[in-house]
Design an enzyme around this catalytic site. Structure first.
Site, mmCIF file in Angstrom:
data_model
loop_
_atom_site.group_PDB
_atom_site.id
_atom_site.type_symbol
_atom_site.label_atom_id
_atom_site.label_comp_id
_atom_site.label_asym_id
_atom_site.label_seq_id
_atom_site.Cartn_x
_atom_site.Cartn_y
_atom_site.Cartn_z
ATOM 1 N N ASN A 190 36.340 38.850 38.978
ATOM 2 C CA ASN A 190 37.701 39.391 38.960
ATOM 3 C C ASN A 190 37.710 40.778 38.317
ATOM 4 O O ASN A 190 37.675 40.910 37.094
ATOM 5 C CB ASN A 190 38.596 38.414 38.169
ATOM 6 C CG ASN A 190 40.030 38.900 38.058
ATOM 7 O OD1 ASN A 190 40.418 39.861 38.711
ATOM 8 N ND2 ASN A 190 40.811 38.237 37.229
ATOM 9 N N HIS B 184 47.146 33.799 38.293
ATOM 10 C CA HIS B 184 46.382 34.223 37.117
ATOM 11 C C HIS B 184 47.371 34.388 35.953
ATOM 12 O O HIS B 184 48.494 34.843 36.154
ATOM 13 C CB HIS B 184 45.643 35.532 37.397
ATOM 14 C CG HIS B 184 44.684 35.891 36.303
ATOM 15 N ND1 HIS B 184 45.103 36.412 35.100
ATOM 16 C CD2 HIS B 184 43.336 35.766 36.208
ATOM 17 C CE1 HIS B 184 44.050 36.594 34.319
ATOM 18 N NE2 HIS B 184 42.961 36.213 34.981
ATOM 19 N N GLU C 74 41.440 28.431 32.855
ATOM 20 C CA GLU C 74 41.266 29.590 31.991
ATOM 21 C C GLU C 74 42.207 29.470 30.796
ATOM 22 O O GLU C 74 43.394 29.827 30.897
ATOM 23 C CB GLU C 74 41.602 30.880 32.746
ATOM 24 C CG GLU C 74 40.738 31.145 33.960
ATOM 25 C CD GLU C 74 40.717 32.627 34.309
ATOM 26 O OE1 GLU C 74 39.641 33.211 34.238
ATOM 27 O OE2 GLU C 74 41.777 33.193 34.630
HETATM 28 P P1 PGA Z 1 37.414 37.492 30.898
HETATM 29 O O1 PGA Z 1 38.568 37.306 31.993
HETATM 30 O O2 PGA Z 1 36.142 36.988 31.499
HETATM 31 O O3 PGA Z 1 37.389 38.987 30.638
HETATM 32 O O4 PGA Z 1 37.813 36.721 29.684
HETATM 33 C C1 PGA Z 1 38.607 36.176 32.813
HETATM 34 C C2 PGA Z 1 39.814 36.242 33.714
HETATM 35 O O5 PGA Z 1 40.874 36.693 33.270
HETATM 36 O O6 PGA Z 1 39.739 35.851 34.893
#
Ligand code: PGA
Length: 233
Positions: free
Chosen positions: A6, A85, A157
């Site tokens: 992402n 998200h 997440e």
């Molecule tokens: P990060 O983000 O790996 O920078 O913590 C993950 C995401 O928001 O998909």
């Protein structure tokens, strides 16, 4: 293993072109899914990875200025899309009903949604993890067919882990994954939130994790390569 990259709102045209050159040099067994900004999607059309979008409109083509429809994404060979998200839930105030519509538009156009779910630090401290995640999933899968439910990918997440360098314990991750499996027993589940080349040896201890959604690490091809080597060995 699925490893989804992402890029969030990063990389200009020139930077993305250079990035893609670096990324294309990576050889791995994992299935890489590249998730660039909308403006970079056409540049990635010929890359060797599967393409995803960071968002999808809840509406079909029409007078919806600023939106990008599932039909348009499909025409650029986009195979997956993130839906819900936490940054979009927070900053764009995406609602549960709207997210359900986005999931449906994706499926109608043969695009597999990657539904992002996760709790805030406060919700975890108040023992609301189960309630929050169940609600996010139940509303997103409303009116889906059994086949669509099986195809849907979930990305767990925890919001307190995104971009903070803090990861949950394996026990905490597996508790949530098992909870998700009671609702969606056959869906693939990814973990996302500060996963990197330094903590992947810990994360990979969990046999429940089907893959990873990477934010910060997605922008660093060298460290990403290290991450993949550790993950796959
Ligand atoms: P990060 O983000 O790996 O920078 O913590 C993950 C995401 O928001 O998909």
């Amino acid at each position: 293993m699925i490893v989804a990259l992402n890029n969030k709102c990063n990389l200009t045209h020139e930077e993305f072109t250079e990035y893609l050159t670096q990324l294309n040099k990576i050889d791995c067994q994992s299935k890489l899914i590249l998730i660039p900004s909308f403006c970079n999607i056409s540049l990635a059309n010929n890359c060797k990875f599967a393409l995803a979008s960071q968002n999808i409109s809840s509406r079909n083509n029409g007078a919806y200025t600023g939106e990008v429809s599932a039909q348009q994404l499909k025409s650029f060979h986009v195979k997956y899309t993130l839906v819900g998200h936490s940054e979009r839930r927070e900053y764009q105030k995406e609602t549960l009903t709207e997210l359900n519509e986005k999931v449906k538009r994706a499926f109608e156009n043969s695009i597999t949604p990657i539904l992002c779910v996760g709790e805030t630090k406060e919700e975890r401290e108040n023992n609301q993890v189960k309630e929050v995640i169940e609600k996010e999933i139940t509303s997103a899968i409303k009116d889906l067919t059994e086949e669509e439910k099986q195809q849907l990918i979930i990305a767990y997440e925890p919001i307190w882990s995104i971009g903070t360098g803090v990861i949950p314990t394996i026990e905490e991750i597996e508790e949530v994954f098992n909870m998700i499996k009671t609702q969606l027993p056959t869906s693939k589940i990814l973990y996302g939130g500060s996963a990197n080349e330094k903590n992947i040896s810990i994360l990979k201890e969990s046999k429940l994790i089907d893959g990873y959604l990477l934010g910060g690490l997605s922008l660093k091809p060298k460290e990403l390569k290290e991450f993949l080597t550790i993950l796959e060995n």
